[in-house]
Design an enzyme around this catalytic site. Structure first.
Site, PDB file in Angstrom:
ATOM      1  N   CYS A 161      81.165  83.771  -3.203  1.00 33.46           N
ATOM      2  CA  CYS A 161      82.366  83.040  -3.607  1.00 33.46           C
ATOM      3  C   CYS A 161      82.133  81.567  -3.911  1.00 33.46           C
ATOM      4  O   CYS A 161      83.025  80.893  -4.415  1.00 33.46           O
ATOM      5  CB  CYS A 161      83.441  83.171  -2.537  1.00 33.46           C
ATOM      6  SG  CYS A 161      83.753  84.874  -2.053  1.00 33.46           S
ATOM      7  N   HIS A 300      89.503  76.249  -0.095  1.00 36.45           N
ATOM      8  CA  HIS A 300      89.019  77.595  -0.442  1.00 36.45           C
ATOM      9  C   HIS A 300      90.155  78.595  -0.243  1.00 36.45           C
ATOM     10  O   HIS A 300      90.381  79.443  -1.098  1.00 36.45           O
ATOM     11  CB  HIS A 300      87.816  77.937   0.424  1.00 36.45           C
ATOM     12  CG  HIS A 300      87.146  79.212   0.059  1.00 36.45           C
ATOM     13  ND1 HIS A 300      86.666  79.469  -1.208  1.00 36.45           N
ATOM     14  CD2 HIS A 300      86.870  80.332   0.800  1.00 36.45           C
ATOM     15  CE1 HIS A 300      86.130  80.676  -1.247  1.00 36.45           C
ATOM     16  NE2 HIS A 300      86.242  81.221  -0.045  1.00 36.45           N
ATOM     17  N   GLU A 311      88.552  76.988   7.970  1.00 36.91           N
ATOM     18  CA  GLU A 311      88.604  75.873   7.022  1.00 36.91           C
ATOM     19  C   GLU A 311      89.482  74.747   7.559  1.00 36.91           C
ATOM     20  O   GLU A 311      89.141  73.564   7.412  1.00 36.91           O
ATOM     21  CB  GLU A 311      89.111  76.344   5.659  1.00 36.91           C
ATOM     22  CG  GLU A 311      89.058  75.249   4.607  1.00 36.91           C
ATOM     23  CD  GLU A 311      89.313  75.745   3.196  1.00 36.91           C
ATOM     24  OE1 GLU A 311      89.049  74.983   2.242  1.00 36.91           O
ATOM     25  OE2 GLU A 311      89.772  76.895   3.033  1.00 36.91           O
ATOM     26  N   LYS A 332      94.659  80.077  -4.801  1.00 39.16           N
ATOM     27  CA  LYS A 332      94.363  81.511  -4.926  1.00 39.16           C
ATOM     28  C   LYS A 332      95.611  82.368  -4.770  1.00 39.16           C
ATOM     29  O   LYS A 332      95.623  83.529  -5.203  1.00 39.16           O
ATOM     30  CB  LYS A 332      93.304  81.924  -3.897  1.00 39.16           C
ATOM     31  CG  LYS A 332      91.890  81.427  -4.229  1.00 39.16           C
ATOM     32  CD  LYS A 332      90.882  81.933  -3.210  1.00 39.16           C
ATOM     33  CE  LYS A 332      89.462  81.496  -3.553  1.00 39.16           C
ATOM     34  NZ  LYS A 332      89.256  80.048  -3.354  1.00 39.16           N
ATOM     35  N   HIS A 337      91.584  85.692  -6.109  1.00 36.06           N
ATOM     36  CA  HIS A 337      90.248  85.204  -5.775  1.00 36.06           C
ATOM     37  C   HIS A 337      89.268  85.675  -6.841  1.00 36.06           C
ATOM     38  O   HIS A 337      88.948  86.863  -6.912  1.00 36.06           O
ATOM     39  CB  HIS A 337      89.836  85.725  -4.398  1.00 36.06           C
ATOM     40  CG  HIS A 337      88.642  85.051  -3.821  1.00 36.06           C
ATOM     41  ND1 HIS A 337      87.788  84.278  -4.566  1.00 36.06           N
ATOM     42  CD2 HIS A 337      88.133  85.038  -2.547  1.00 36.06           C
ATOM     43  CE1 HIS A 337      86.817  83.807  -3.806  1.00 36.06           C
ATOM     44  NE2 HIS A 337      87.006  84.245  -2.575  1.00 36.06           N
ATOM     45  N   PHE A 397      80.801  84.507   1.570  1.00 36.23           N
ATOM     46  CA  PHE A 397      80.047  85.492   2.325  1.00 36.23           C
ATOM     47  C   PHE A 397      78.559  85.154   2.174  1.00 36.23           C
ATOM     48  O   PHE A 397      78.099  84.748   1.093  1.00 36.23           O
ATOM     49  CB  PHE A 397      80.294  86.903   1.786  1.00 36.23           C
ATOM     50  CG  PHE A 397      81.583  87.519   2.255  1.00 36.23           C
ATOM     51  CD1 PHE A 397      82.370  86.934   3.219  1.00 36.23           C
ATOM     52  CD2 PHE A 397      82.014  88.729   1.715  1.00 36.23           C
ATOM     53  CE1 PHE A 397      83.549  87.522   3.654  1.00 36.23           C
ATOM     54  CE2 PHE A 397      83.186  89.325   2.128  1.00 36.23           C
ATOM     55  CZ  PHE A 397      83.955  88.717   3.101  1.00 36.23           C
TER      56      PHE A 397
END
Length: 410
Positions: A161, A300, A311, A332, A337, A397
């Site tokens: 990502c 994010h 976060e 998002k 995403h 990830f």
């Protein structure tokens, strides 16, 4: 180090297929999230996907189209938009000093999925002859380089990502360092094949469908968040030295001030407060600014339980009490995403937000969460926000964290 200007931007996304359309839809709070209708039994569908209204037939001739996965189509169209937007005449450019930097997490997953379906599902021993060329991760970057005869570095980054944020940051290093005079940088993703959707569904990271309003299923930082919604598309930026942009009199969208990178090195899916905070601090150090100089953050903000709390913790760790006074947007919820392309799209939206002096909204945030207690600009865009410096966070990830520092046009 040279100052680096962003002189061109192009996107293909669920928010729209031009930068102006994307900004308008995001600013107004419209959602591009639609239930993905696949020609398969409904019970097998992944919950939601943010799809792009896009047909490659309108952009490419048939022989070329047969060699382009959807991800490469997105990348080429966004790159072409960005070049037109920049007003750059490539005939006047030393193409040995122009590079392409593209991030993608899944590459040509649709072509690979189609090949597997033909091979295993249809029990055929023949698949499309261009399957390898369509499915390889570096195809989008390669096609952009071929299209415009750019002979400098042509690089593909695949860090899940954070892929496109890494691509933009690495391009910035080359332009700022003096080895390139122009870079096309961004990301592309087309992960909405059936196999990919089922794989993501099996990971239990996708949002549960909001039965009252399906388009509101992604709820970043809201206590009732249940996961992310997958998206597709591309976003590309043109980076060039500030003095070059001024010399040719082109409009400048903003400035790329710095780039921070870190690795959690702890768990393949579980994010780390320390790792994310390290990337933010590295970005600030790269830009040679203090935390007090940051005016806003594009988070994010995936809408998963783990990411949003981590976060929040990372932002608090870096900014301390000031964290509560920073407008933080998680877009998002509007566009889904885009995985490897998310960072690039969010970079474009961040630059537009600074241009128009707004803080973009974090949609569908209706239930406060005590663990996510910062100012996430809930549900309605905030006007007259004088942000001159903004962070754009991308966490992934595998633990690769990338943070871009953006400056308003000065």
């Amino acid at each position: 180090m040279r100052r680096v200007a962003v002189t061109g931007m192009g996107i293909v996304s669920p928010l729209g297929n031009t930068v102006d359309e994307a900004y308008s839809n995001a600013y107004l709070g419209r959602s591009g999230i639609h239930l993905l209708e696949l020609p398969l039994n409904r019970r097998l569908l992944a919950p939601l996907a943010a799809t792009v209204h896009f047909d490659g037939v309108g952009h490419f001739d048939p022989p070329k189209l047969r060699m382009l996965d959807r991800v490469s189509q997105f990348a080429l169209v966004a790159a072409n938009q960005a070049l037109v937007d920049s007003g750059c005449d490539l005939r006047q450019l030393d193409r040995d000093r122009a590079g392409v930097f593209v991030g993608t997490g899944m590459g040509g997953s649709q072509s690979n999925d189609d090949g597997y379906k033909t091979l295993y599902g249809d029990a055929s021993d023949r698949i499309k002859p261009f399957t390898v060329l369509m499915g390889m991760h570096n195809a989008p970057a390669a096609w952009i380089g071929i299209e415009h005869a750019l002979r400098g570095p042509n690089l593909t980054y695949s860090t899940a990502c954070s892929s496109s944020a890494v691509a933009i940051g690495e391009a910035w290093l080359r332009v700022a360092g003096g080895s390139l005079d122009l870079a096309i940088a961004g990301g592309a993703e087309a992960p909405l094949s059936f196999g990919s959707l089922k794989a993501w569904e099996a990971l239990h990271t996708l949002a549960s469908i909001d039965e009252d309003e399906p388009s509101a299923s992604c709820k970043p930082f809201s206590k009732n968040r249940s996961g992310m919604v997958l998206g597709e598309g591309a976003a590309m930026l043109i980076l060039e030295p500030w003095d070059h942009a001024l010399a040719r009199g082109t409009p400048i969208h903003g400035e790329l001030l710095g780039y921070g990178l870190s690795t959690d090195a702890g768990h393949i899916t579980r994010p780390s407060v320390e790792g994310q905070a390290m990337a933010i601090r590295a970005a600030l150090q790269s830009a040679m600014i203090e935390p007090s100089a940051v005016d806003a953050i594009n988070a994010h903000g995936t809408g998963t339980q783990a990411n949003d709390t981590v976060e929040t913790g990372a932002i608090k760790a870096v900014f301390g009490k000031r964290a509560h006074h920073l407008p933080i947007s998680a877009t998002k919820a509007l566009h889904g995403h885009l995985l490897g392309a998310a960072g690039a799209l969010e970079c474009v939206l961040s630059l537009l937000a600074m241009q128009h002096a707004v803080a973009l909204p974090t949609m569908h945030l209706l239930v406060p969460d005590l663990e996510c207690d910062l100012d996430y600009v809930p549900n309605v865009a905030r006007e007259n926000v004088g942000a001159h410096t903004m962070l754009s966070n991308s966490f992934a990830f595998g633990g690769t964290n990338a943070v871009l520092v953006l400056g308003a046009k000065s």
